[in-house]
Design a protein around this motif. Structure first.
Motif, PDB file in Angstrom:
ATOM      1  N   ARG A 108       0.858  -1.198   0.000  1.00 28.31           N
ATOM      2  CA  ARG A 108       0.000   0.000   0.000  1.00 28.31           C
ATOM      3  C   ARG A 108       0.884   1.235   0.000  1.00 28.31           C
ATOM      4  NH1 ARG A 108      -4.885   0.759   4.443  1.00 28.31           N
ATOM      5  NH2 ARG A 108      -4.794   3.007   4.721  1.00 28.31           N
ATOM      6  N   VAL A 109       0.461   2.241  -0.750  1.00 26.44           N
ATOM      7  CA  VAL A 109       1.227   3.492  -0.864  1.00 26.44           C
ATOM      8  C   VAL A 109       0.278   4.654  -0.610  1.00 26.44           C
ATOM      9  CG1 VAL A 109       2.546   4.967  -2.428  1.00 26.44           C
ATOM     10  CG2 VAL A 109       2.838   2.473  -2.519  1.00 26.44           C
ATOM     11  N   SER A 110       0.671   5.550   0.256  1.00 27.43           N
ATOM     12  CA  SER A 110      -0.129   6.746   0.546  1.00 27.43           C
ATOM     13  C   SER A 110       0.551   7.971  -0.032  1.00 27.43           C
ATOM     14  CB  SER A 110      -0.273   6.952   2.060  1.00 27.43           C
ATOM     15  OG  SER A 110      -0.860   5.831   2.665  1.00 27.43           O
ATOM     16  N   THR A 111      -0.246   8.914  -0.460  1.00 24.78           N
ATOM     17  CA  THR A 111       0.330  10.178  -0.905  1.00 24.78           C
ATOM     18  C   THR A 111       0.531  11.131   0.271  1.00 24.78           C
ATOM     19  OG1 THR A 111      -1.860  11.085  -1.380  1.00 24.78           O
ATOM     20  CG2 THR A 111      -0.717  10.006  -3.196  1.00 24.78           C
ATOM     21  N   GLY A 112       0.016  10.762   1.443  1.00 28.53           N
ATOM     22  CA  GLY A 112       0.180  11.615   2.611  1.00 28.53           C
ATOM     23  C   GLY A 112      -0.395  12.999   2.348  1.00 28.53           C
ATOM     24  N   SER A 113       0.282  14.000   2.827  1.00 33.06           N
ATOM     25  CA  SER A 113      -0.223  15.366   2.647  1.00 33.06           C
ATOM     26  C   SER A 113       0.199  15.976   1.321  1.00 33.06           C
ATOM     27  CB  SER A 113       0.248  16.254   3.808  1.00 33.06           C
ATOM     28  OG  SER A 113       1.660  16.344   3.828  1.00 33.06           O
TER      29      SER A 113
END
Lengths: 254, 254
Positions: free
Chosen positions: B207-212
């Motif tokens: 899983r990969v998040s773009t965060g802020s």
């Protein structure tokens, strides 16, 4: 120098439009010293469409949040959220702001100019120092809007006390020249692609708003950067977490 | 397919992070089918710094707003806004969401892993179906963070019921390989510049998040476009007023 004085400089006053504290802080960091707001951005952030009078409380809160910034602020209050001039005046006069934008349409339709003029008069009676920028929506809604009806509305609004007149979507140079020569207060237009502030100054324009453009660019940028990550493309430089967080910590201490 | 199933596809699940309704709508329009949120973006929009537990109510409201979109949603709830496991569980279990991000730091400091594990256990007892993504902040705060302490925290959290583990700012390929081989649940990282989803898949990332990042790109874009107008430069294409307004009108009718 007062907020009104800024409308008489060599170049038109360019007011970029914030919709919340961080957008305002970013605009100030970019060198702007006066801010407008965009009620579209405020409504959208609430998950509401533009123009349905959903932003009454949110725009009052935004005015309070921006008042501590120490810059000139003009608040976009749609149609004042009421058809009653005294209600509009009570709301507008209570805003800790230097100016307001008040539009002469409600729910997507132009209102009778005398009803709108009554709002302006009521506001100026309560707050003579508040710069009332009268937004005339003839060109916003109607492709067949005429110069005459626009000038007629402008004259009524100026007689009622309006300090400036804003004609969004008026962009033809000849039209602008006519508007600015016939309207006796500073004329405000939306930024026009490929037309510099110097060119607008030559056409007599005294104030330029970015409208919802910065807000729309923001929403677009959020999706674009996520797509860039998905597609493995480079993402454009943007403010770092630490920089934005530092701005907010500083703001919270004011 | 469940939200958990999305963590076992060929490519890592890329979750872009929304902070309000219009950013979520823009991300869905860009083709994403599952969304995370960014509590930094939520706090910032309120004019508050990140991480000071200011977003408890706003994130619950955001969860309600996004629940009608019909996509998978994981809500970033900082540290759960309390040191009390039952309070955190009551809050988290009440969110109309498919998953949450819960971080093991409070007010800028790592918390004892057993306190954090108690929160996870309490949440999963109330809502076994809620995907709890345990965010381990060792690398977020500490340049000298070690693999061992991170894996030890991960093991505790998985034993407590965590469905996934998120290690923001872990980006070295060797580190990622170690983390994903030793942690028995899907490992989530922040998007890494110049590293494709395919490369992250090869390192075992699920899983990969773009965060802020989308939020920060948005704030940056707002200021950039205003400066471009000021300086007479062309502005990049962005979604039109009518397009954004149509999305909001459609949303309001759901």
């Amino acid at each position: 120098m007062s907020f009104a004085d800024l409308h008489h400089a060599d170049l038109p006053l360019l007011l970029p439009n914030a919709w919340d504290v961080p957008s305002a802080l970013a605009l100030l960091d970019a060198g702007f010293e006066a801010l407008g707001t965009t009620s579209f951005g405020v409504a959208s952030s609430l998950g509401r469409p533009d123009g349905d009078r959903a932003t009454r409380d949110a725009n009052a809160e935004l005015a309070r949040q921006l008042a501590v910034l120490g810059c000139y602020v003009s608040i976009d209050i749609e149609d004042g959220y009421s058809d009653d001039a005294d209600e509009v005046a009570a709301y507008a006069a209570g805003l800790p702001a230097d100016g307001i934008n008040l539009e002469d349409s409600s729910a997507g339709h132009l209102v009778a100019p005398e009803l709108y003029a009554a709002k302006v008069t009521a506001i100026k009676r309560r707050r003579p120092d508040l710069f009332v920028n009268a937004r005339i929506d003839t060109y916003w809604f109607r492709e067949l809007a005429t110069l005459e009806q626009t000038v007629e509305r402008a004259e009524r609004y100026v007689a009622a006390g309006a300090d400036g007149v804003f004609v969004p979507r008026a962009s033809d140079p000849e039209l602008l020249r006519e508007l600015t020569s016939r309207i006796p207060v500073p004329v405000n237009v939306l930024a026009i692609p490929r037309t510099s502030l110097l060119e607008l100054a030559a056409l007599g324009v005294r104030r330029v708003s970015t409208g919802s453009l910065p807000y729309r660019a923001a929403v677009q940028a959020a999706a674009d950067v996520a797509v860039a990550v998905r597609d493995g493309r480079d993402v454009p430089r943007s403010a770092g977490y630490d920089e934005l967080q530092a701005r907010l910590v500083d703001y919270a201490q004011r």
